[in-house]
Design a protein around this motif. Structure first.
Motif, mmCIF file in Angstrom:
data_model
loop_
_atom_site.group_PDB
_atom_site.id
_atom_site.type_symbol
_atom_site.label_atom_id
_atom_site.label_comp_id
_atom_site.label_asym_id
_atom_site.label_seq_id
_atom_site.Cartn_x
_atom_site.Cartn_y
_atom_site.Cartn_z
ATOM 1 N N GLU A 179 2.020 4.820 2.401
ATOM 2 C CA GLU A 179 3.427 4.293 2.779
ATOM 3 C C GLU A 179 3.425 2.708 2.101
ATOM 4 N N SER A 180 2.396 1.926 2.256
ATOM 5 C CA SER A 180 2.404 0.602 1.396
ATOM 6 C C SER A 180 2.586 0.810 0.198
ATOM 7 N N ALA A 182 4.187 3.026 -1.505
ATOM 8 C CA ALA A 182 5.421 3.692 -1.740
ATOM 9 C C ALA A 182 6.709 2.431 -1.477
ATOM 10 N N ALA A 183 6.374 1.732 -0.517
ATOM 11 C CA ALA A 183 6.976 0.632 -0.391
ATOM 12 C C ALA A 183 7.203 -0.653 -1.458
#
Length: 232
Positions: A179-180, A182-183
């Motif tokens: 997720e990190s 992707a952000a």
């Protein structure tokens, strides 16, 4: 992402032969003051982890060309920890070159003076031959054509068996994107649509076309990777 434009071995040799190469420059004595040095929290955090990889793969003596050295923190730290290697930092930015020079003022004698290098200009590569090429956090903060130029320049600068180390966040076809990451990828593309996390597979395919074989994929802290390529 742009498609890979691979070169046959004969084309690689012709490209390298046509590229202007300047001999290895002699190091100047260090200056007396570190005024003007810049620092990066990210560089401070990841330096030790990257250094452990470098210690495991670099030869005990030789020449290392670092591409896009940024603040110069890594160059100073790695040169101090690897005294048998002459570390050649480079960057295209005046601000970065000034900071690298400032770090060098209190750095070890095997840290060479910084050189200006735009990887997309084949005539600008200043150091050849070298035993290793290192690029930290460059591939994702630049257009794909920069990665292509980096791989071509590294292939021309390395002898058989010479290594290239890439460090940073990447995409992988068989692994979900954190997720990190992707952000981070979204934020990079918002800044510049030509930036963003590259796939390991695409980089490896482009590298193979330049005579660089991916021999090691190592997971690093904060969802980063170290990718090691050998000149074949």
């Amino acid at each position: 992402m742009a498609g890979s434009e691979q070169l046959a071995p004969s084309a690689i040799a012709a490209t390298c032969a046509a590229r202007y190469v300047r001999p290895m420059q002699t190091m100047d004595p260090p200056c007396d003051t570190p005024d003007g040095a810049r620092s990066s929290p990210a560089a401070a955090r990841n330096a030790l982890a990257i250094l452990e990889v470098l210690k495991a793969v670099l030869p005990p003596r030789g020449e290392v060309l670092e591409i896009a050295s940024g603040t110069g923190q890594h160059a100073a730290a790695f040169a101090a920890a690897l005294p048998g290697l002459i570390w050649h930092p480079t960057d295209v930015s005046d601000e970065a070159l000034d900071s690298i020079a400032a770090w060098r003022c209190t750095g070890p004698p095997n840290l060479a003076a910084p050189a200006r290098l735009d990887v997309t200009d084949p005539a600008a590569w200043p150091v050849s031959p070298v035993d290793a090429v290192v690029a930290i956090n460059l591939v994702h903060i630049s257009p794909w054509r920069t990665t292509m130029a980096l791989l071509q320049g590294a292939a021309c600068s390395l002898p058989r068996g010479g290594l290239m180390l890439l460090y940073g966040p990447f995409r992988e076809a068989d692994r979900p994107l954190a997720e990190s990451n992707a952000a981070f990828d979204a934020s990079l593309k918002a800044r510049d649509p030509d930036w963003g996390l590259r796939s390991v597979e695409a980089v490896a395919a482009e590298a193979a076309g330049q005579g660089l074989a991916l021999t090691l994929r190592k997971s690093m802290p904060a969802n980063n990777l170290s990718l090691l390529f050998r000149r074949i």
